[in-house]
Design a protein around this motif. Sequence first.
Motif, PDB file in Angstrom:
ATOM      1  N   THR A  13       1.035  -1.454  -0.394  1.00  0.00           N
ATOM      2  CA  THR A  13       0.099   0.011   0.106  1.00  0.00           C
ATOM      3  C   THR A  13       0.836   1.495   0.413  1.00  0.00           C
ATOM      4  OG1 THR A  13      -0.045  -0.320   2.321  1.00  0.00           O
ATOM      5  CG2 THR A  13      -1.455  -1.309   1.031  1.00  0.00           C
ATOM      6  N   GLU A  14       0.035   2.638  -0.458  1.00  0.00           N
ATOM      7  CA  GLU A  14       0.745   3.469   0.274  1.00  0.00           C
ATOM      8  C   GLU A  14       1.005   4.640   1.630  1.00  0.00           C
ATOM      9  OE1 GLU A  14       4.002   5.504  -1.412  1.00  0.00           O
ATOM     10  OE2 GLU A  14       4.166   3.583  -2.667  1.00  0.00           O
ATOM     11  N   PRO A  15       1.422   4.748   2.261  1.00  0.00           N
ATOM     12  CA  PRO A  15       3.080   3.639   2.398  1.00  0.00           C
ATOM     13  C   PRO A  15       2.861   1.663   2.606  1.00  0.00           C
ATOM     14  CG  PRO A  15       2.826   4.654   4.616  1.00  0.00           C
ATOM     15  CD  PRO A  15       0.794   5.046   3.434  1.00  0.00           C
ATOM     16  N   GLN A  16       3.940   1.542   1.837  1.00  0.00           N
ATOM     17  CA  GLN A  16       3.607  -0.221   2.549  1.00  0.00           C
ATOM     18  C   GLN A  16       3.784   0.012   4.075  1.00  0.00           C
ATOM     19  OE1 GLN A  16       8.122  -1.239   1.079  1.00  0.00           O
ATOM     20  NE2 GLN A  16       6.610  -1.287  -1.635  1.00  0.00           N
ATOM     21  N   ARG A  17       3.875  -1.421   4.109  1.00  0.00           N
ATOM     22  CA  ARG A  17       2.961  -1.577   5.578  1.00  0.00           C
ATOM     23  C   ARG A  17       3.624  -2.751   6.211  1.00  0.00           C
ATOM     24  NH1 ARG A  17      -2.783  -0.030   6.326  1.00  0.00           N
ATOM     25  NH2 ARG A  17      -3.078  -2.847   6.468  1.00  0.00           N
ATOM     26  N   GLU A  18       3.854  -3.418   6.991  1.00  0.00           N
ATOM     27  CA  GLU A  18       4.009  -4.742   7.741  1.00  0.00           C
ATOM     28  C   GLU A  18       3.400  -5.778   8.096  1.00  0.00           C
ATOM     29  OE1 GLU A  18       7.630  -4.780  10.239  1.00  0.00           O
ATOM     30  OE2 GLU A  18       8.963  -4.499   8.585  1.00  0.00           O
ATOM     31  N   VAL A  19       2.915  -6.921   7.292  1.00  0.00           N
ATOM     32  CA  VAL A  19       2.344  -7.821   8.570  1.00  0.00           C
ATOM     33  C   VAL A  19       2.965  -8.791   9.045  1.00  0.00           C
ATOM     34  CG1 VAL A  19       0.044  -9.160   8.189  1.00  0.00           C
ATOM     35  CG2 VAL A  19       0.818  -7.553   6.542  1.00  0.00           C
ATOM     36  N   THR A  20       3.175  -9.100   9.801  1.00  0.00           N
ATOM     37  CA  THR A  20       3.604  -9.758  11.352  1.00  0.00           C
ATOM     38  C   THR A  20       2.647 -10.984  11.569  1.00  0.00           C
ATOM     39  OG1 THR A  20       4.993  -7.711  11.669  1.00  0.00           O
ATOM     40  CG2 THR A  20       5.009 -10.036  12.968  1.00  0.00           C
ATOM     41  N   VAL A  21       3.289 -12.226  11.408  1.00  0.00           N
ATOM     42  CA  VAL A  21       2.645 -13.664  11.506  1.00  0.00           C
ATOM     43  C   VAL A  21       3.523 -13.606  12.921  1.00  0.00           C
ATOM     44  CG1 VAL A  21       2.265 -15.929  11.171  1.00  0.00           C
ATOM     45  CG2 VAL A  21       1.398 -13.662   9.513  1.00  0.00           C
ATOM     46  N   THR A  22       2.916 -13.992  13.829  1.00  0.00           N
ATOM     47  CA  THR A  22       3.203 -15.409  14.923  1.00  0.00           C
ATOM     48  C   THR A  22       2.573 -16.346  15.655  1.00  0.00           C
ATOM     49  OG1 THR A  22       4.779 -12.625  15.734  1.00  0.00           O
ATOM     50  CG2 THR A  22       4.323 -14.133  17.320  1.00  0.00           C
ATOM     51  N   VAL A  23       3.529 -16.801  15.361  1.00  0.00           N
ATOM     52  CA  VAL A  23       3.186 -18.808  16.570  1.00  0.00           C
ATOM     53  C   VAL A  23       3.608 -18.470  17.333  1.00  0.00           C
ATOM     54  CG1 VAL A  23       3.312 -20.996  15.663  1.00  0.00           C
ATOM     55  CG2 VAL A  23       2.246 -19.503  13.899  1.00  0.00           C
ATOM     56  N   GLY A  24       3.043 -18.748  18.773  1.00  0.00           N
ATOM     57  CA  GLY A  24       3.528 -19.474  20.109  1.00  0.00           C
ATOM     58  C   GLY A  24       3.617 -20.982  20.533  1.00  0.00           C
ATOM     59  N   LEU A  25       4.187 -20.820  21.118  1.00  0.00           N
ATOM     60  CA  LEU A  25       4.246 -22.644  22.275  1.00  0.00           C
ATOM     61  C   LEU A  25       3.315 -23.285  22.426  1.00  0.00           C
ATOM     62  CD1 LEU A  25       7.123 -23.874  22.523  1.00  0.00           C
ATOM     63  CD2 LEU A  25       6.276 -23.182  24.593  1.00  0.00           C
ATOM     64  N   PRO A  26       3.061 -24.354  21.375  1.00  0.00           N
ATOM     65  CA  PRO A  26       2.158 -25.522  21.909  1.00  0.00           C
ATOM     66  C   PRO A  26       1.744 -25.617  23.746  1.00  0.00           C
ATOM     67  CG  PRO A  26       3.038 -26.073  19.919  1.00  0.00           C
ATOM     68  CD  PRO A  26       3.712 -25.110  20.534  1.00  0.00           C
ATOM     69  N   TYR A  27       0.420 -25.655  23.895  1.00  0.00           N
ATOM     70  CA  TYR A  27       0.377 -26.118  25.807  1.00  0.00           C
ATOM     71  C   TYR A  27      -1.030 -26.056  26.008  1.00  0.00           C
ATOM     72  CZ  TYR A  27      -2.817 -21.561  24.959  1.00  0.00           C
ATOM     73  OH  TYR A  27      -3.956 -21.603  24.923  1.00  0.00           O
ATOM     74  N   GLU A  28      -0.403 -27.409  26.477  1.00  0.00           N
ATOM     75  CA  GLU A  28      -1.599 -28.417  26.302  1.00  0.00           C
ATOM     76  C   GLU A  28      -2.273 -28.149  27.623  1.00  0.00           C
ATOM     77  OE1 GLU A  28      -2.105 -33.079  28.370  1.00  0.00           O
ATOM     78  OE2 GLU A  28      -0.407 -32.213  28.922  1.00  0.00           O
TER      79      GLU A  28
END
Length: 89
Positions: A13-28
Amino acid sequence: MYEIAQRVLTLLTEPQREVTVTVGLPYEEPTGEWSCPYRIDGLAGWEHERKVSGADSIQALEVVLTVVRSALEGSPEARDGLLVWEEFT
């Protein structure tokens, strides 16, 4: 969320933007089911932590990667060709 993986994509886009994907630690969970948290920052409607579940930690990881991929590919930004991973541009 204890982060175990992250990827940064670019929104053209104008201005360019970041898209951040974060995965967490699996837990029981107390039920014995496993959950895996994730977050997608930079796309409207995804700015909070979510989680998916599986029978064990590997299945929870497999499911989270499928859900994240689906969410990214199905986003209006991706459908308009505006979401890219810089490694492949």
